[in-house]
Structure formats: structure tokens, C-alpha cells
Design an enzyme around this catalytic site. Sequence first.
Site, PDB file in Angstrom:
ATOM      1  N   ARG A 146       0.789  -1.228   0.000  1.00 45.91           N
ATOM      2  CA  ARG A 146       0.000   0.000   0.000  1.00 45.91           C
ATOM      3  C   ARG A 146       0.821   1.278   0.000  1.00 45.91           C
ATOM      4  NH1 ARG A 146      -3.189  -3.775   2.211  1.00 45.91           N
ATOM      5  NH2 ARG A 146      -2.290  -3.508   4.265  1.00 45.91           N
ATOM      6  N   THR A 265      -2.752  -8.186  14.303  1.00 49.91           N
ATOM      7  CA  THR A 265      -1.715  -7.579  13.466  1.00 49.91           C
ATOM      8  C   THR A 265      -2.067  -6.137  13.109  1.00 49.91           C
ATOM      9  OG1 THR A 265      -2.745  -8.636  11.563  1.00 49.91           O
ATOM     10  CG2 THR A 265      -0.820  -9.718  12.513  1.00 49.91           C
ATOM     11  N   ASP A 330     -13.693 -11.473  12.593  1.00 55.49           N
ATOM     12  CA  ASP A 330     -12.674 -10.813  11.761  1.00 55.49           C
ATOM     13  C   ASP A 330     -12.954  -9.322  11.609  1.00 55.49           C
ATOM     14  OD1 ASP A 330     -10.444 -10.415  10.144  1.00 55.49           O
ATOM     15  OD2 ASP A 330     -11.431 -11.110   8.323  1.00 55.49           O
ATOM     16  N   LYS A 357     -14.149  -2.461  10.298  1.00 56.60           N
ATOM     17  CA  LYS A 357     -14.946  -3.460   9.591  1.00 56.60           C
ATOM     18  C   LYS A 357     -16.307  -3.699  10.230  1.00 56.60           C
ATOM     19  CE  LYS A 357     -11.494  -6.652   7.598  1.00 56.60           C
ATOM     20  NZ  LYS A 357     -11.036  -8.051   7.766  1.00 56.60           N
ATOM     21  N   ASN A 417     -13.135  -1.660   4.227  1.00 56.86           N
ATOM     22  CA  ASN A 417     -11.884  -2.387   4.392  1.00 56.86           C
ATOM     23  C   ASN A 417     -10.709  -1.405   4.433  1.00 56.86           C
ATOM     24  OD1 ASN A 417      -9.722  -4.520   3.889  1.00 56.86           O
ATOM     25  ND2 ASN A 417     -11.564  -5.754   4.104  1.00 56.86           N
ATOM     26  N   CYS A 633      -7.496 -23.887  -1.217  1.00 59.48           N
ATOM     27  CA  CYS A 633      -7.413 -23.297  -2.555  1.00 59.48           C
ATOM     28  C   CYS A 633      -8.177 -21.992  -2.706  1.00 59.48           C
ATOM     29  CB  CYS A 633      -7.919 -24.277  -3.609  1.00 59.48           C
ATOM     30  SG  CYS A 633      -7.338 -25.965  -3.396  1.00 59.48           S
ATOM     31  N   CYS A 636      -6.876 -18.172  -2.802  1.00 58.19           N
ATOM     32  CA  CYS A 636      -6.355 -17.525  -4.007  1.00 58.19           C
ATOM     33  C   CYS A 636      -7.289 -17.697  -5.209  1.00 58.19           C
ATOM     34  CB  CYS A 636      -4.983 -18.083  -4.366  1.00 58.19           C
ATOM     35  SG  CYS A 636      -3.687 -17.614  -3.211  1.00 58.19           S
TER      36      CYS A 636
HETATM   37 CA    CA Z   1      -8.363 -10.464   8.834  1.00 57.36          CA
END
Ligand code: CA
Length: 735
Positions: A146, A265, A330, A357, A417, A633, A636
Site C-alpha cells: 500500500r 496484526t 474478523d 470493519k 476495508n 485453494c 487464491c
Molecule cells: Ca483479517
Amino acid sequence: MKFHNALFYAACTATFLLATGCSNEESPPPAEPSAGDVDGARIAAAASEPGNWLAHGRTYDEQRHSPLDQINDQSIGDLGLAWYWDTNTTRGLEATPIVVDGVMYTTGSWSVVWAHDARNGELLWSYDPEVPRDYGKYACCDVVNRGAAVWKGSVYSGTIDGRLIAINATTGELEWKVQTTDPERPYTITGAPRIVKGKVIIGNGGAEYGVRGYITAYDAATGDQLWRFYTVPGDPSQPFESPAMEHAATTWRGGKWWEIGGGGTVWDSMAYDPELNLLYIGVGNGSPWNRYLRSPGGGDNLYLSSMVAINPDDGSMLWYYQTTPGDTWDYTAVQHMILADIEIGDEMRKVIMQAPKNGFFYVIDRTNGEFISAEAYVPVTWATRIDPETGRPVENPDAHYANDVKKIRPGPLGGHNWHPMAYSPETGYVYIPALNLSFKYGQDNAFRYQPENWNLGVDMTTMAPASDPDQLIADLQDVKGFLTAWDPVAQKEVWRVQHPLTWNGGLLSTSGNLVFQGRADGHFAAYKADTGSLAWEYPVDVGIMAAPVTYTIDGEQYVAVVAGWGGGFGLTSGVPRHRNNVLDQGRILAFKLGGKAQLPDPEVVFIDLPQPPDIDTTPEQVDRGLELYHLYCSVCHGPGVTASTGGIPDLRYASADTHASWKAIVHDGAYSQRGMAGFSHVLSEEDTTAIQAYVVETVKATIGLCEGEYRTNYPELLDTACTRAAPGAASGGGR
Ligand code: CA
């Protein structure tokens, strides 16, 4: 640098011209304008030089509002393309450029750094940190970056594999690098560093996989580590790193969160108030997401989902405000934080504002963390309101999913977001690139920690598109992206622009009464800041996620944006969706009044979804394949086999050769150098065959939908599932 040259000359004359490099000429050589000549005083005084974009959010308060007004709601009809530069990358682009004295510093996919002449787009240098491509499997949300930071002649940037690098702003050569993360853990860096008082502050990501969050300060000149602030407590048998951790540990109960990492994080937002000397950081979700598994005894799990104020001198915590206590959805609070002084109830308040969020827009006193107000800016079902007395959410009991699958708003991609907002002190509005999304949360009852994979504790098979076509269409119609002007004093929406697609770009507001935004449908647009009416739009042939910037060179105002779609939504949103753009690769574009540059015609060729190879499958294989696909999978290739970015192969279009080499690719890692890691550490050969069976059956079902009446009735929803631009057909050519 001029200042340094003058000092140097004075020192020379004072020592009677003996030292090497001194000269006895009458006057010093004229100081060359040096590249990247930025420091804290210059950023703090950024209001006095609106022609530059010196820091990530333009100013330390991160308002992303420019006082420039040459391009305004009257003149914008003359806005045209000044230049463009093709990045020749096909993964997501999310960077905010830094523009200093005519040079633009930008970052791209795989953490590459570019310097351009901001007047004409000429590439001055590029630096590729050569991130190993198989590291891409640790990037939850694409191999994006970013942006960079610029300070005293150097350019600083994080890399996907956890390094912080310093590059010479003039030459593009590496000055120093430091590994800021534990290479044994799946950390990534996608966020832009901020530089405060000579310290480069850098966070990291990885909470989907399982890491412990922190930020670190490094000496900008040397790369020496100065301090580190952890956001969640570690192993309780070890000493606490800080009083903040001692306090936090009392809010984590039961469970062994430290083995998975705990999360928290700091992967995007920061802001700085030089007067208060406070650095603000936004903290992310837990590892795992599911609180019933992470901290089964309950508790708020500090400092997940919090805004935290830190003394940048020593990394100590001053205050925190937790937006989602005990987060289990989340609901990160890493989203853009804006500092402003606004009048609330006849009183000027120093506030920090965030639309995390969880769907509520927060106004918090930034001197002490005191709650001022919060209201929902998108539809929210996990909580009914934020209690003004306690500043805590009043949760909806139906938002808890330990026993049943629950459809909840917002979903893990949030009501908003990472896409930057903007705050105009002139209109008084905060502009939000908002999302209306839901998610079916259910506990993963078979959860066990797997160090190299997503560790959410949440059942991701709920993301597979509905097999009932009517339900599928309803789900597709339910996904909305829009631009909102929000009054932070009244806590209400003033106007809204509904966008055709979902995952649109970050924002820039200007004193020209304009709000600029790139859209997922491949247009760069400007809306009137006071009313939201469309003032201008320009087709750029590729979806835009990043936020624009503006600057001046020789009296001409430019507006620039990095275009290139993908990211967390592009990779993981799942459902077969709208045609997002026609051009695979990214580009940087700059506009000015009277700009006459032209983009090449993309000459798109669309191809229909091909029939999959005739492979025998059993229902058991398909069921098992669905489960494994969504475990390993879908991150991605998209839930339900619906990769919707150009950068990741769309498995619906996998060739007969790919199907023939399936085991070699998926199990043995035949394409690991291209970023497709082998999965033999978690998948048996039979497992890879089951995944193939699921893919083949999904393609057959999609073809059925494409050939039927639904395609005729809902072309805008199904076109990208049924056709795609032929790869390479739309490579832009030219510069
Ligand atoms: Ca997250």
C-alpha cells in the site's frame, strides 16, 4: 539537503580548506535539488506546500484532503490524461504514491518500488526486493503493497516476506534492509511505513494464518531496532513485555492462543499527532478468528480490534479503545484513522475517526481514548448499537455461531476495508468507500492448528456459491459497494453514490469541491463533494482499488491513481460476479486540465467457459474436494472456483494440459516458481484428485447456468462467470 550543503561549506571554510572534498572557490556550487528531501518538520507543515504529497495520508493527520483547487467542479470538464505507465503486473495494486518535488514514489505487486517523473511518467528507477514467489501463499489478500514512505533522501517500504527496506531516493539502490518478522511464521507486510521523529514505524499481517501482532520502530538512518510494541499477550509462562501486555493478559481466558499467535496484526492504518506526540495504530482480528476456540473462557481479548495510542519515543501505550470486544467475526480495526479538530456540542474536540470493519463509524477523543459517538454506516446485525454510557457494543445474541451457522452483517471483508477514506474540513464530511456484505459464520468443528495454512476456526465451505440458481442470483444481488458522505458530528449519512460493482477504490477530497474515486468497473471518477453528483469519469480499462493523490508541477495540478484490481475481495469474494475490468495488467495514470494522452484500445476478445475434460468423478470425491478446496485453494482461486482477478488463474478455464498435470502442479509444486506452491505437506495425491473432481463438477454446473434462462435474465451478474477476456488479448502496449 540545501541546509546540509550550507553547513558543509561553512565547515570547509572554517577549516581552511584542508579537508578532502572542500574547495576554495568563492561560492559553493548551487545546491542540486535532492530527491526525497522530506523530514518531520516538512510533513508537519504540509499544509503550506499543497503541491506535494509528502506522506501516506498526505499529512500526519491522514485526512487525504488537498487544498488544491485548479481542478474543480467547474473546470473538471477539461480534465484529461496527462500520462500513463503500464506496470506489467497482473496482481492487485493498492499503493498511495508519495510525490516529492516532482518525483512520484510508488509500490506494486510483490513489493516492487518505482520512482517516476511525476510530470510525464518517465521511470527514473525501480527496485525489486525479489520476494520468493512461493511466499505468496502466505498473503491472505494478494501480494499487494500500500505504499512507501520518504525521509531525508531515502525511500522505505515493507516486503511481502517481512523485510523493511531503505532505498536511495536518487539512485534506487538498496541502503539497508532488516527482517522485521520471524521467518518461521507466516508474517507478511502489505502496509505502508510511517516515519515519525526519524523512526520508521512498520507493522505486519498474517492473522488469518496465525501470528502474534506487533509494530516496530527502526532508526531511519541505520535500520537499528528502537522499540517493539506487541498488541496481544504471548505465552503466559513468559514475562510480559510491557505493562500493556500485563493488562491485556487478564482479558484472555482459557485456550492456548499463543500457540496459534493470538493475532492482532497492525497491517495498515496509522496516524500521528505531533502536538500530543501520539502515534495511533489500528489493530486487527484474532488468530484464530473464532473466539470460542481462541479464548473459550470469554474476555475482551485486548487489544484486538482496537485503536491504540502510543508514545513514539519509547513505544509505550497511552490509551486504547476497543471497537469489537472479544472479536469473533474478523472485525479488524486496522481501517483508516483520521485525526481532525471538529466542533461537537459547542466544543472543539480533538478527535480520531474510524469506520472499522464492524460497521460502526466511531468518533473518539484522541487525547485520552474517550468514546464520543458511534453509529452504523452500513447495515449491521451483530450488534444493535454502541452504548453511549460504556462505549461498548450491545451485541445481538444471534451473532454467535458456536452452535449454528449464522448469517451476519457485515462479513469478514467489513463495512469498510483498507481503502482510504477522506475528510474534507470544508464540507465537514468523511467520505467512506463502503460495502454492504454479509457472511455465513459457522464453527469449524474439526479445527486443528496447521502452521502453514489459514487458521480461522470458521467453516469456509459456507462461502461456496449456492447450488440453487435463485439463491445464487439473490446472493449476487445482495453484494453492494457504494460511496458515502458521512457527517461525523450528526453521525449520519448525507449522500450516497451506489456503484455498479462492489470493491471500489480509496478516496481523495479536494478544495475543488471534488471527491475522486476509482471504481471496480474500470473507471476513474470525480463526484461533487457537497452533493455526490457525478462530475467526471474516465475509462481506464482496469479496476481500481488504490486511493488517488494530487500534486502540482510548475503551476499545473495533477491527479494520479494506481489502477489494478485484485486484493482480498478479488481473491476471496467467491461468487461468480460481474465483469470487473477488461485489462489484465495494472497502470499508473495521471490527469491534468487539457491532458491529451490516449490509452490504447484494449481490443478485448471474450471467450466462453470451455467444457472441462471428461474425468470420472464420484459424489464422495466431489464432497471431499469441496471441503479441501475451501480449506486450501479458495484463498487464491476464489470460493466456488471463481477467481475474479486477472492475476490468479481462473480454474474454470484450466486447459486440458493443466488438468493432465494436475497432481504435478497441486501436489508436487511444478509451478512453485510462478507462485503456485505445491501442497504435498497437507494434501495426499487422492486429495488433489478430489479437488480436481470438485472443480470439474463446478464448471459443469456453471456451464448449465450460463446456457440457461438465468444468463438471459441476469447478464450483468453472470457475464464474468460465463465469459472472460482472453489472457494477453488486452495487454495495453505503449507506455
Ligand atoms: Ca483479517
